[in-house]
Every structure is written in C-alpha cells, then in structure tokens.
Motif scaffolding. Structure first.
Motif, PDB file in Angstrom:
ATOM      1  N   ALA A 127       0.828  -1.202   0.000  1.00 41.09           N
ATOM      2  CA  ALA A 127       0.000   0.000   0.000  1.00 41.09           C
ATOM      3  C   ALA A 127       0.864   1.255   0.000  1.00 41.09           C
ATOM      4  CB  ALA A 127      -0.932  -0.013   1.206  1.00 41.09           C
ATOM      5  N   LEU A 128       1.909   1.259   0.835  1.00 40.24           N
ATOM      6  CA  LEU A 128       2.816   2.411   0.862  1.00 40.24           C
ATOM      7  C   LEU A 128       3.507   2.583  -0.485  1.00 40.24           C
ATOM      8  CD1 LEU A 128       4.388   4.695   2.176  1.00 40.24           C
ATOM      9  CD2 LEU A 128       5.915   2.977   3.188  1.00 40.24           C
ATOM     10  N   MET A 129       3.989   1.493  -1.069  1.00 40.73           N
ATOM     11  CA  MET A 129       4.673   1.575  -2.358  1.00 40.73           C
ATOM     12  C   MET A 129       3.748   2.129  -3.438  1.00 40.73           C
ATOM     13  SD  MET A 129       6.693  -2.059  -2.375  1.00 40.73           S
ATOM     14  CE  MET A 129       8.016  -2.451  -1.233  1.00 40.73           C
ATOM     15  N   LEU A 130       2.504   1.677  -3.452  1.00 39.81           N
ATOM     16  CA  LEU A 130       1.574   2.172  -4.460  1.00 39.81           C
ATOM     17  C   LEU A 130       1.237   3.640  -4.208  1.00 39.81           C
ATOM     18  CD1 LEU A 130      -0.817  -0.902  -4.780  1.00 39.81           C
ATOM     19  CD2 LEU A 130       1.045  -0.236  -6.310  1.00 39.81           C
ATOM     20  N   GLY A 131       1.123   4.042  -2.936  1.00 41.36           N
ATOM     21  CA  GLY A 131       0.901   5.452  -2.637  1.00 41.36           C
ATOM     22  C   GLY A 131       2.062   6.320  -3.095  1.00 41.36           C
ATOM     23  N   TRP A 151      -5.186   7.088   0.607  1.00 40.88           N
ATOM     24  CA  TRP A 151      -5.558   5.666   0.596  1.00 40.88           C
ATOM     25  C   TRP A 151      -4.455   4.835   1.250  1.00 40.88           C
ATOM     26  CZ3 TRP A 151      -2.824   1.751  -1.836  1.00 40.88           C
ATOM     27  CH2 TRP A 151      -3.454   0.511  -1.924  1.00 40.88           C
ATOM     28  N   ALA A 152      -3.200   5.084   0.891  1.00 36.11           N
ATOM     29  CA  ALA A 152      -2.074   4.335   1.458  1.00 36.11           C
ATOM     30  C   ALA A 152      -1.953   4.588   2.955  1.00 36.11           C
ATOM     31  CB  ALA A 152      -0.779   4.709   0.752  1.00 36.11           C
ATOM     32  N   ALA A 153      -2.165   5.836   3.367  1.00 34.02           N
ATOM     33  CA  ALA A 153      -2.028   6.184   4.784  1.00 34.02           C
ATOM     34  C   ALA A 153      -3.001   5.395   5.649  1.00 34.02           C
ATOM     35  CB  ALA A 153      -2.251   7.681   4.969  1.00 34.02           C
ATOM     36  N   LEU A 195      -3.149   2.625 -10.717  1.00 30.58           N
ATOM     37  CA  LEU A 195      -2.867   3.620  -9.682  1.00 30.58           C
ATOM     38  C   LEU A 195      -3.937   4.710  -9.654  1.00 30.58           C
ATOM     39  CD1 LEU A 195       0.992   4.062 -10.208  1.00 30.58           C
ATOM     40  CD2 LEU A 195      -0.119   2.834  -8.336  1.00 30.58           C
ATOM     41  N   LEU A 196      -4.451   5.052 -10.830  1.00 32.16           N
ATOM     42  CA  LEU A 196      -5.435   6.128 -10.935  1.00 32.16           C
ATOM     43  C   LEU A 196      -6.864   5.651 -10.704  1.00 32.16           C
ATOM     44  CD1 LEU A 196      -3.908   8.004 -14.010  1.00 32.16           C
ATOM     45  CD2 LEU A 196      -3.794   8.685 -11.593  1.00 32.16           C
ATOM     46  N   GLY A 197      -7.021   4.314 -10.469  1.00 33.34           N
ATOM     47  CA  GLY A 197      -8.339   3.844 -10.062  1.00 33.34           C
ATOM     48  C   GLY A 197      -9.098   3.044 -11.087  1.00 33.34           C
ATOM     49  N   SER A 198      -8.434   2.335 -11.976  1.00 27.82           N
ATOM     50  CA  SER A 198      -9.146   1.530 -12.970  1.00 27.82           C
ATOM     51  C   SER A 198     -10.030   0.472 -12.330  1.00 27.82           C
ATOM     52  CB  SER A 198      -8.150   0.871 -13.929  1.00 27.82           C
ATOM     53  OG  SER A 198      -7.266   0.011 -13.228  1.00 27.82           O
ATOM     54  N   ASP A 199      -9.720   0.078 -11.102  1.00 25.75           N
ATOM     55  CA  ASP A 199     -10.550  -0.888 -10.382  1.00 25.75           C
ATOM     56  C   ASP A 199     -11.545  -0.207  -9.449  1.00 25.75           C
ATOM     57  OD1 ASP A 199      -8.795   0.111  -8.519  1.00 25.75           O
ATOM     58  OD2 ASP A 199      -8.339  -1.817  -7.595  1.00 25.75           O
ATOM     59  N   GLY A 200     -11.652   1.113  -9.571  1.00 19.51           N
ATOM     60  CA  GLY A 200     -12.579   1.857  -8.732  1.00 19.51           C
ATOM     61  C   GLY A 200     -11.958   2.472  -7.498  1.00 19.51           C
ATOM     62  N   THR A 201     -10.680   2.254  -7.267  1.00 19.84           N
ATOM     63  CA  THR A 201     -10.008   2.781  -6.076  1.00 19.84           C
ATOM     64  C   THR A 201      -8.717   3.490  -6.486  1.00 19.84           C
ATOM     65  OG1 THR A 201     -10.882   0.995  -4.700  1.00 19.84           O
ATOM     66  CG2 THR A 201      -8.991   2.213  -3.853  1.00 19.84           C
ATOM     67  N   VAL A 202      -8.615   4.763  -6.197  1.00 21.94           N
ATOM     68  CA  VAL A 202      -7.386   5.515  -6.460  1.00 21.94           C
ATOM     69  C   VAL A 202      -6.367   5.164  -5.378  1.00 21.94           C
ATOM     70  CG1 VAL A 202      -6.368   7.816  -6.638  1.00 21.94           C
ATOM     71  CG2 VAL A 202      -8.650   7.368  -7.585  1.00 21.94           C
ATOM     72  N   LYS A 203      -5.143   4.845  -5.784  1.00 21.97           N
ATOM     73  CA  LYS A 203      -4.115   4.407  -4.829  1.00 21.97           C
ATOM     74  C   LYS A 203      -3.260   5.584  -4.369  1.00 21.97           C
ATOM     75  CE  LYS A 203      -5.697   0.396  -6.083  1.00 21.97           C
ATOM     76  NZ  LYS A 203      -6.423   0.825  -7.298  1.00 21.97           N
TER      77      LYS A 203
END
Length: 767
Positions: free
Chosen positions: A247-251, A293-295, A281-289
């Motif tokens: 999660a941190l890496m993607l953030g 979000w990472a925090a 990363l920009l939310g293609s699955d419905g969630t922006v990373k």
C-alpha cells in the motif's frame, strides 16, 4: 583431540570464520577470525553445542519401525528409539532404498534435504545425498528456498532472472559513493547479517552501514520494528503496519505519477506495461491508490508519504526490499512493487540506484568480496523430472496425486514413500507443525542424518549420527567472501558419529555403487582434488592460488579482489536493444502478460494491493523473524541462545500497552495461540515496535505437548512460532513460504509449566 590440544586451528561456519582449540583439560575454546571486526554472537553457541546431551550417539531405529517394518508412522515423534550397529543401520537404509525404487519407482524417493548443515564445500550434506541418489536412479527433488523462493519465481517474469538481483547487488562502497537515499522496505536488521551461506571471513555490513552517515547517504527504513533500524544518525524509522508495504509503495508510485516525478523516458525505452499500472494507480478498479488511501492502510501520514516520494525523485535512490516481505501471503507483490518504484524513478542500472533485494537480510548482500566460482562436489544428473516447491512438503506427503498450480504449470504431487533428509530440519523451516507431524506419518520410511536430536530426528524411523564441522576436514568459503578457509579437524567424532560421506559410502557400497560414489577417494583426497580443479579454473582466469599442501598448512588464502564490481543491469540500461533482459519483451515487465494469463486471483499480472488477513479473535500481528541468537534452529542448545530465554522459553516481544491490556508483565510466561496451535514464550516489553505487533523469532526446538487450554490441541512448550502459522503458500504462482506473519492472541499463562523435552534426548534403548 586430533593433535590440536593448545593449537588454534582455522575453520569457518555459516556465521563466520573462526579459530578453535582444545585445552589440556579437554575444553573447547573459540576465538573470532583476526580480520573480523564484527564477529557474530552465534560463535557463543559452538562450545556448548558440540558435546551437548542432545547429540545423537549411535545409529538408532524407531521401535515401531524396527518391530513391524516400513509402513504408516503414527509413532513418529512419540516412540522410543533402539540403538543398533552401523552395519545393521546401513543394511536397513540400503535395503529400504532398493525396495522403494523397485516397488514404486525412484519418484517415490524424496531427497529434498533442504538445510544449512555445514559451511564446507565437500561435506555439504545436501550435495552428498543428491550425488548418491542420482547414482541410484534419481529422486523427487525440492525446488526453491524458504528464504527467497517467492522471488526466484517472480523475478524472471519481471527482470528476466533472479540471480542478478539476489547475488550481484551493488556493494556498500558503491552505495556510499553514489547514493543519496536508501529506502529499505522490511528493514535493515543487523542481526541478520551475521549469516552467509558458506561463511564470511569478516562481517563488514555493520561497519558499512554506520559509515554511510559520513558519506551523506540517508536511510529511510520501513518496518514495524525499531530493532530493524540501524543505530545511525542518518537512519529514519517509518513504522508501518505489518503487511502494508505494498500500500505504501503504491501510494508513493501514485505521487510520482500525479506530480510528474516519474521518468517517462526510461519507462518508454526500458519497460513495458506501465500504462496498465498507471491506470490501476489512478483507479481503474474503482479505487485511487493515492497517499491518503495508502495512509489508511500503512499508518503513515499522507503528507509524509508524499514528502518521501518527492525526496526519492530528487536524487539517486536505491529501493531495496527485504527477503522477509516475500515470505508473506501474496509475497510476490512487495517485490514487484519495489521494482515498479525503481523503474518509475528511472534508475535501474545506475550505480547505487535502482532495485535491491536482501540488504539487511543476509550477510553477503552488499559485501565487496569477489564473485568467483568456488569448489563444488559434483552431484551428477537426476533422471527423475518430478519436483515439489520446497515449502509444499506437507501438502505433498498428505495429498499424493493431488494437482496444484506452480508458475503457470499444472503439476501433481508424487506418491512419496521414502523421505531421506540429511543436513536439514523441516520442523524448523515449515509451518503448522501439527499438520507437518500428520504429514510425517504418511511415508513408509523416514531416514535422517543428524548431529543432534532435533524434532526432525525425533520424527524419523532411522537416525544416523553425523559429525559436526569441528569433527572433520573441509574447505570453506561463502558468497562474496574474501578468503578460502582450510577447515581443520579440532575434535574427534562424538561417540559413534560418522561424517555424511562415510555414511553414504556405506549405503552406496550396499547398493553396488561404492566405487562410482567415492571414485576411490578418501575425504582428504577429495579436498585436494576439488581444490586442485578450482585452482586450475582460477589459473585460466589469470589468478594463481597456492598448491593444496601450502594452502592447508597456511589455513586460508585471500581471494583475488575484483577489479570492479559491475552494477546489476548496467549493460541493459546502456543499450536495451543489444543486451535485452530475458523477459518475453526484453524489457522490465511492470505488467506481465504471461503472469496475467495464468489467471491467478492471488497473483495478478502487475503489482496489486491484496487485502491481508483479518481476524477479530486474534488481533495481534505476529512477526516470526530470524533469531539473533542462533542460525535458524542451529545452536539453540548453546550458551548465546539459552542465555536469551525467559523462564526457559523463547522470548516474545510485546509493546508495553498491549501487554498491560492483557495483564502481562516483563518476564511472565505467556500462551500465544491461533486456531492451529499454541506455544509458550517469555514476555519481553519494548516500546520500540508498533502497537498491535508482537515478535517471536523462529528456531526454538519444537517441544510438543497437549495444550491444557485446548484438549487435543498442540502446544509447543519451548516457543516455536511455526506451530501458530498456517501452512499456506504465497500464491499459486510461486507456492513460496509465507511464514513471516500471522494473527495471534496472547494471554498470561499461570498453570503448571510443562518441561521442554526437546533439550534432552528421546527415550533410547539398546538392541
């Protein structure tokens, strides 16, 4: 004592080279190698271990097997043993090998023998065993390692090979000269760098890490444990939640992308698949990373995540991922996400930049010794194609004929009838030990070579006593070591112990393979032969080593230094057309069509956040890390390891606030439990770790008793965390070991304390 009384003799071990001698009173004395500025504390285990009461004195056969012959082994780990003569034991082993290969085929023989038995190049027990089994028609092998078996499957899909990353890392000197920032996911634990396969003459990592401060290199150390952070002024601790590194890496990656801090030129020229990852990363699955979000997942403030991303993009940055992170459920993801960050920074192939794997995980990563070939005992060819991923041994024993996935292939577990284990201890490495005990009941026969009565020896049918390193001669040297060491014999073999070569020679002779196995050589003649072949190879490359007799008399020889230490992937960076990677595209595959095509939900085709386990009944995250007081389980009976016990149990570290909630004080014995099992441990309180995290190192010798709080359940009286951890793989891709994390609960244990029976021999009778 081999004529060595009062004379210091050279030798080496996986925890480093040292000197040994015996006194006039017969006591063993140990001294660090003179060139080792940071000798390992594990040396303190040696003297107390070599003559410990748990040494195997003579060949021994489990009573039920001796009386009734091969078959189901419900008595393994429970029945007494009967000591027999060497002739009887070797007849039984050879006869059983012959029976199984005739009745069931060589595929029914498992010779995985994964282990760290010896630092010696000749008495490398796994090589000795595999040499014999290959001559006898082959065997089912194991593939990969418990240490980094996930990465060795994933990295070829992403970077073309794993060896370059694992074994040819930039040195600490290169980092000091070129790097501005090291971001170390999983920590830089100095306790881990005591150990290198084959040994090291001088432990240099601790000195090098402290020296980085003077070079202006910053360290951002990402770990739940403050003990994983070097005590240096340039080191900053980022105390993330366990299993949140991805999660941190993607953030961080999202910040690099949205603030246009990524190197689009490098991504276009040297990588494929970034467009797919960017959409994710920009939310293609419905969630922006994003950083917010990472925090929420890693526990660091969003502003701190964005600041770190900007700092990473402002200079030469090395992104390194510890081996521990790929030893978790979905362990492929932190490795792949680490490569993603390094690629977005555009620094793969630059000195002191790019992606590293294993700094702080083991001693040789970052060391500056030469990358020269070492003497090796030839094992021959295994004609049996069957294998299992190393961490799936219990599955294979419990479910012969069951199909499973591995790296895009559909495989089937073989029907294993004979397990031959030498130089290793699966009851240290493996998970869900109650399940492993059931699995070890399934084969017809289990044969083990062991120095001590480990849990693996206690769960065998035939136990053959092996010598320790100090009781035989060998050649020693490890990866990136600076010397080759003459490993002199210091002690006479204990009781009736024999070296593995002598044991396997006896088996080979009974199978009609004696001459082919030994080639007519004694152990000393093999040492001279292997050294001579190696010396000739060095001469072909322009290096002249002393002859064997000179080397043996001197006790060691300094290896020639390399003229330069090439940075991994430097040639690829310079010209990806002429020197492409060994991936389908020839580029860094940030999205892998091959992996995506396998259709594994637990390992998609690009770095992905997959939710970690949640368990309200077991709210604490247990980190089962490597011990600082022994190598895995080796030396647990020694002074350094025993001196760290609390109440005779392995110490478990808790945050004081978590301990207070449970009524636990410093030094209390606690029961640590999951739905799979439980163990007892001694409480140690430390506010240098995150709330909700406990730490229980691996390697306490398994001492199973019935759990008084859960009738019929297994409790380890000594504190082995593997009794707690589910035997599940990282994913269907790698089938790697996922032993680093699990969810547990802890409570104070006020009942009568069971004895730790693993620290004394099992019941033994004489034939």
């Amino acid at each position: 004592m081999s004529g060595s009384t009062g004379t210091w003799r050279s030798t080496t071990s996986h925890w480093g080279a040292y000197r040994a001698r015996t006194t006039e009173a017969g006591e063993l004395e140990i001294a660090p190698h003179p060139l080792d500025a940071n000798p390992s504390p594990l040396l303190g285990n040696v003297a107390g271990s070599v003559r410990h009461a748990t040494r195997v004195r003579a060949p021994a056969v489990r009573r039920g097997w001796l009386d009734h012959g091969p078959g189901r082994g419900e008595g393994r780990g429970r029945e007494e043993f009967v000591e027999v003569s060497w002739d009887t034991a070797l007849d039984l082993v050879a006869g059983e090998l012959d029976r199984v290969r005739r009745e069931h085929g060589n595929e029914a023989i498992f010779g995985g023998s994964y282990g760290w038995g010896s630092a010696g190049r000749f008495h490398h027990t796994q090589s000795q065993l595999h040499r014999l089994l290959n001559l006898a028609g082959g065997y089912t092998a194991s593939r990969g390692t418990y240490s980094h078996g996930t990465s060795t499957v994933l990295l070829p899909h992403v970077l073309g090979d794993a060896a370059t990353v694992l074994y040819r890392a930039d040195t600490w000197d290169t980092i000091a000269r070129h790097t501005d920032l090291v971001v170390a996911f999983g920590g830089l634990a100095l306790k881990n760098v005591s150990v290198t396969p084959g040994g090291t003459t001088g432990h240099a990592t601790a000195t090098a890490l402290h020296a980085l401060a003077g070079s202006g290199v910053e360290l951002a150390v990402v770990t739940p444990l403050g003990s994983d952070v070097p005590a240096a002024p340039n080191a900053r601790w980022l105390p993330v939640a366990p299993a949140s590194d991805v999660a941190l890496m993607l953030g961080l990656a999202h910040t690099l992308l949205t603030e246009n801090l990524h190197d689009s030129t490098f991504l276009d020229s040297h990588c494929t698949g970034f467009d797919t990852v960017a959409e994710y990363l920009l939310g293609s699955d419905g969630t922006v990373k994003g950083a917010e979000w990472a925090a929420e997942r890693c526990g660091l403030p969003a502003d701190e995540i964005r600041t770190l991303a900007r700092r990473m993009a402002s200079g030469r940055t090395l992104v390194t991922v510890s081996w521990s992170l790929q030893r978790t459920r979905h362990g492929e993801q932190p490795v792949w996400a680490g490569v993603l960050l390094a690629a977005m920074l555009g620094q793969i192939g630059l000195p002191g930049g790019g992606f590293g794997h294993g700094y702080g995980s083991i001693g040789h990563v970052g060391e500056d010794g030469p990358l020269l070939p070492l003497p090796t005992l030839p094992q021959g060819h295994n004609p049996v194609p069957a294998f299992i991923p190393v961490a799936r041994i219990a599955d294979a024993l419990l479910h012969p004929g069951r199909s499973y996935d591995f790296d895009g292939a559909a495989l089937t577990y073989p029907d294993l009838r004979l397990v031959y284990w030498a130089g290793g201890n699966p009851f240290h490495h493996h998970q869900d030990l109650a399940r492993l005990r059931r699995a070890f009941e399934r084969p017809d026969t289990v044969v083990v070579h062991e120095t001590h009565w480990t849990a693996t020896a206690r769960h065998a049918d035939i136990v053959l006593p092996a010598t320790t390193t100090l009781e035989r001669e060998d050649l020693g040297s490890g990866r990136r070591d600076t010397h080759v060491i003459a490993m002199h014999r210091v002690l006479e073999p204990f009781a009736d112990a024999r070296d593995d070569y002598a044991i396997l020679t006896g088996v080979a002779e009974r199978l009609g393979l004696g001459q082919r196995f030994t080639e007519g050589r004694t152990p000393r003649e093999w040492l001279a032969h292997l050294y001579g072949e190696w010396r000739d190879r060095l001469a072909d490359s322009g290096h002249e080593a002393p002859d064997f007799d000179r080397f043996w008399a001197d006790g060691e020889w300094r290896l020639p230094a390399e003229r330069e230490h090439p940075t991994p992937f430097a040639e690829f960076r310079a010209d990806p057309e002429r020197t492409p990677l060994n991936t389908p595209s020839g580029r860094v595959e940030l999205f892998s069509p091959a992996v995506a095509g396998f259709g594994y939900a637990d390992c998609p085709g690009h770095p992905t956040w997959l939710e970690p386990e949640s368990d309200e009944d077991h709210p604490l995250w247990l980190i089962a890390n490597q011990p600082g007081t022994r190598l895995h389980g080796q030396g647990d009976v020694g002074a350094t390891s025993q001196g760290a016990k609390i109440g005779g149990r392995e110490p478990i570290t808790l945050h004081p606030a978590d301990a207070a909630e449970r009524g636990v004080g410093e030094g209390d014995v606690v029961r640590v439990f999951t739905d799979r099992g439980a163990c007892l441990a001694g409480a140690r309180l430390d506010d240098g770790l995150r709330r909700g995290v406990v730490v229980l190192a691996t390697g306490a010798w398994f001492a199973p008793v019935e759990d008084p709080r859960r009738p019929g359940g297994t409790l380890c009286a000594h504190g082995n965390p593997n009794v707690l951890i589910a035997d599940v793989p990282t994913s269907r891709l790698a089938q790697g070991c996922a032993a680093q994390h699990t969810r547990v609960q802890v409570e104070r244990f006020d009942g009568p304390l069971p004895a730790v029976d693993s620290l004394r021999p099992p019941p033994i009778a004489t034939a």
